[in-house]
Motif scaffolding. Structure first.
Motif, PDB file in Angstrom:
ATOM      1  N   SER A 100       2.949  -0.854  -5.442  1.00 64.76           N
ATOM      2  CA  SER A 100       2.567   0.474  -4.955  1.00 64.76           C
ATOM      3  C   SER A 100       1.070   0.717  -5.113  1.00 64.76           C
ATOM      4  O   SER A 100       0.433   1.311  -4.241  1.00 64.76           O
ATOM      5  N   ALA A 101       0.504   0.262  -6.233  1.00 62.35           N
ATOM      6  CA  ALA A 101      -0.939   0.388  -6.433  1.00 62.35           C
ATOM      7  C   ALA A 101      -1.692  -0.438  -5.395  1.00 62.35           C
ATOM      8  O   ALA A 101      -2.720   0.003  -4.859  1.00 62.35           O
ATOM      9  N   SER A 102      -1.186  -1.630  -5.103  1.00 61.54           N
ATOM     10  CA  SER A 102      -1.806  -2.472  -4.078  1.00 61.54           C
ATOM     11  C   SER A 102      -1.754  -1.798  -2.712  1.00 61.54           C
ATOM     12  O   SER A 102      -2.719  -1.850  -1.941  1.00 61.54           O
ATOM     13  N   LEU A 103      -0.638  -1.144  -2.411  1.00 66.23           N
ATOM     14  CA  LEU A 103      -0.522  -0.421  -1.136  1.00 66.23           C
ATOM     15  C   LEU A 103      -1.556   0.691  -1.051  1.00 66.23           C
ATOM     16  O   LEU A 103      -2.207   0.874  -0.011  1.00 66.23           O
ATOM     17  N   GLY A 104      -1.741   1.417  -2.161  1.00 64.78           N
ATOM     18  CA  GLY A 104      -2.736   2.483  -2.160  1.00 64.78           C
ATOM     19  C   GLY A 104      -4.139   1.960  -1.918  1.00 64.78           C
ATOM     20  O   GLY A 104      -4.929   2.561  -1.181  1.00 64.78           O
ATOM     21  N   ALA A 105      -4.467   0.834  -2.533  1.00 68.46           N
ATOM     22  CA  ALA A 105      -5.798   0.248  -2.363  1.00 68.46           C
ATOM     23  C   ALA A 105      -6.002  -0.261  -0.938  1.00 68.46           C
ATOM     24  O   ALA A 105      -7.056  -0.038  -0.326  1.00 68.46           O
ATOM     25  N   VAL A 106      -5.001  -0.949  -0.408  1.00 68.95           N
ATOM     26  CA  VAL A 106      -5.094  -1.485   0.956  1.00 68.95           C
ATOM     27  C   VAL A 106      -5.204  -0.355   1.970  1.00 68.95           C
ATOM     28  O   VAL A 106      -5.969  -0.442   2.943  1.00 68.95           O
ATOM     29  N   ALA A 107      -4.466   0.726   1.728  1.00 66.60           N
ATOM     30  CA  ALA A 107      -4.545   1.877   2.626  1.00 66.60           C
ATOM     31  C   ALA A 107      -5.939   2.499   2.585  1.00 66.60           C
ATOM     32  O   ALA A 107      -6.482   2.920   3.618  1.00 66.60           O
ATOM     33  N   ALA A 108      -6.549   2.538   1.406  1.00 68.79           N
ATOM     34  CA  ALA A 108      -7.907   3.082   1.279  1.00 68.79           C
ATOM     35  C   ALA A 108      -8.905   2.224   2.058  1.00 68.79           C
ATOM     36  O   ALA A 108      -9.806   2.748   2.719  1.00 68.79           O
ATOM     37  N   LEU A 159       9.512  -1.765  -0.486  1.00 68.25           N
ATOM     38  CA  LEU A 159       8.936  -0.798   0.450  1.00 68.25           C
ATOM     39  C   LEU A 159       7.419  -0.881   0.451  1.00 68.25           C
ATOM     40  O   LEU A 159       6.778  -0.850   1.513  1.00 68.25           O
ATOM     41  N   ALA A 160       6.828  -1.006  -0.740  1.00 68.30           N
ATOM     42  CA  ALA A 160       5.367  -1.102  -0.828  1.00 68.30           C
ATOM     43  C   ALA A 160       4.859  -2.381  -0.181  1.00 68.30           C
ATOM     44  O   ALA A 160       3.827  -2.374   0.504  1.00 68.30           O
ATOM     45  N   THR A 161       5.572  -3.485  -0.389  1.00 69.76           N
ATOM     46  CA  THR A 161       5.173  -4.758   0.225  1.00 69.76           C
ATOM     47  C   THR A 161       5.225  -4.665   1.742  1.00 69.76           C
ATOM     48  O   THR A 161       4.334  -5.167   2.447  1.00 69.76           O
ATOM     49  N   ALA A 162       6.280  -4.016   2.253  1.00 64.86           N
ATOM     50  CA  ALA A 162       6.373  -3.815   3.702  1.00 64.86           C
ATOM     51  C   ALA A 162       5.223  -2.944   4.205  1.00 64.86           C
ATOM     52  O   ALA A 162       4.648  -3.192   5.275  1.00 64.86           O
ATOM     53  N   GLY A 163       4.868  -1.918   3.413  1.00 67.20           N
ATOM     54  CA  GLY A 163       3.748  -1.061   3.784  1.00 67.20           C
ATOM     55  C   GLY A 163       2.431  -1.821   3.818  1.00 67.20           C
ATOM     56  O   GLY A 163       1.599  -1.606   4.703  1.00 67.20           O
ATOM     57  N   SER A 165       2.058  -5.034   4.420  1.00 66.94           N
ATOM     58  CA  SER A 165       2.092  -5.879   5.624  1.00 66.94           C
ATOM     59  C   SER A 165       1.811  -5.068   6.876  1.00 66.94           C
ATOM     60  O   SER A 165       1.106  -5.521   7.783  1.00 66.94           O
ATOM     61  N   LEU A 166       2.343  -3.845   6.916  1.00 63.94           N
ATOM     62  CA  LEU A 166       2.123  -2.977   8.075  1.00 63.94           C
ATOM     63  C   LEU A 166       0.642  -2.600   8.206  1.00 63.94           C
ATOM     64  O   LEU A 166       0.065  -2.663   9.304  1.00 63.94           O
ATOM     65  N   VAL A 167       0.037  -2.224   7.081  1.00 67.41           N
ATOM     66  CA  VAL A 167      -1.378  -1.853   7.114  1.00 67.41           C
ATOM     67  C   VAL A 167      -2.232  -3.045   7.533  1.00 67.41           C
ATOM     68  O   VAL A 167      -3.160  -2.912   8.348  1.00 67.41           O
ATOM     69  N   MET A 168      -1.932  -4.219   6.982  1.00 63.62           N
ATOM     70  CA  MET A 168      -2.686  -5.420   7.355  1.00 63.62           C
ATOM     71  C   MET A 168      -2.490  -5.757   8.827  1.00 63.62           C
ATOM     72  O   MET A 168      -3.417  -6.213   9.504  1.00 63.62           O
ATOM     73  N   ASN A 169      -1.290  -5.531   9.330  1.00 66.86           N
ATOM     74  CA  ASN A 169      -0.993  -5.827  10.724  1.00 66.86           C
ATOM     75  C   ASN A 169      -1.864  -5.007  11.680  1.00 66.86           C
ATOM     76  O   ASN A 169      -2.242  -5.481  12.760  1.00 66.86           O
TER      77      ASN A 169
END
Length: 335
Positions: A100-108, A159-163, A165-169
């Motif tokens: 989840s922390a990784s998702l937050g960073a990638v989203a930023a 869910l966070a891992t999927a998120g 991947s989605l952001v990277m996509n």
């Protein structure tokens, strides 16, 4: 606990403390510019030349402090979760906060926040970690069973891992995607005292949550019924450990990226020396985790090929074989 075992435990912790001090000292001496012991001491005191002072006090010292803090946090959190879940293969990633922390960073990074300020990415990671912590807290208040916590962690992580991947996509530019990938590999490069101060309050809050939890974990190792008989509030214990580790690990991911295997393998080494009592494993795991991550960070400074090793990659190379060995040993003992 016999006097002999206490002395052995104390000596082991002292030995680990010496190892940590040696690792930090070596980290201060070696790098792209090697220093002598005299230069290192002078730089720490601010009495060396300007270049040496900058290298020691502004570049290496905050990096070493942050590495030791992150390693200690991951090792301590791994020992706590293995004791709580009574599973030697549990690690901080099992509660889903790291993902989840990784998702937050990638989203930023995706939103371009990284160009706004140097703290945008770690703040995004902390927001992601707090979101996962809030969900775990909600679940823990309603149903604090071990199975529910594990399944919730798996769901959050998936869910966070999927998120991610989605952001990277949908990354708008190859450079943005590269920045995401590099961040997720983990690194302590170019960290400052500001990063230390950003992570420290969350690590301290996590530690405050789990203070005194060791006695409860000892009772829990005898079985849930026995623990209740001894007066342990299992719901409160699980809540404290889950929230505490989530806060501390989330802060670690925020400033250092995704780093695996520390919280998984370190408690096994401590357990081999001090025994299987969960409380006795906590402090050795923290000291050993700090030393291991400090030494691993030194390897990332080696010039290899056209790039530079990332900390998460180094820990994967070190930790994966140890993890496989642990699995085989665990399998043998269960036969």
């Amino acid at each position: 606990m016999s006097a002999r075992s206490v002395m052995s435990y104390t000596r082991f912790n002292i030995l680990l403390g010496v190892l940590l001090f040696a690792a930090i000292t070596a980290g201060g001496l070696f790098g792209s510019t090697d220093l002598s012991v005299e230069q290192l001491v002078s730089g720490l005191l601010g009495q060396a030349d300007t270049g040496t002072n900058i290298i020691v006090r502004e570049l290496r010292l905050p990096r070493l402090l942050l590495g030791a803090l992150c390693g200690a946090t991951l090792g301590y959190a791994g020992a706590l979760l293995q004791g709580l879940l009574r599973n030697p293969l549990a690690d901080p990633g099992v509660v889903g906060v790291s993902a989840s922390a990784s998702l937050g960073a990638v989203a930023a990074i995706y939103l371009g926040a990284a160009t706004v300020g140097s703290f945008s990415v770690p703040v995004g990671a902390i927001v992601g970690a707090l979101g996962a912590t809030a969900l775990l807290l909600l679940v823990s208040l309603r149903d604090a069973s071990v199975l529910t916590l594990i399944l919730t962690g798996v769901g959050i992580s998936s869910l966070a891992t999927a998120g991610i991947s989605l952001v990277m996509n949908f990354a708008p530019h190859p450079m943005t995607l590269q920045e995401m990938i590099l961040w997720m590999m983990g690194s302590l490069e170019n960290r400052s005292y500001d990063d230390v101060m950003l992570a420290l309050p969350f690590m301290a809050a996590g530690l405050a949550c789990v203070l005194g939890a060791g006695q409860g974990l000892n009772a829990l190792s005898l079985g849930e019924d026995t623990a209740r008989t001894l007066g342990i509030d299992l719901k409160r214990l699980r809540l404290r450990v889950v929230v505490g580790t989530a806060l501390a690990v989330g802060a670690t991911v925020a400033v250092a990226g995704a780093i695996g295997f520390v919280g998984l393998v370190v408690p096994h080494f401590a357990r081999a020396v001090v025994g299987f009592e969960p409380k006795r494993i906590l402090v050795p795991s923290a000291l050993m985790g700090a030393a291991l991550l400090t030494l691993a960070d030194m390897l990332t400074r080696l010039p290899i090929g056209y790039g530079q090793l990332r900390l998460g990659v180094v820990m994967g190379i070190i930790g994966a074989p140890i993890f496989l060995y642990i699995i085989f040993k665990t399998r043998e003992t269960m036969r």
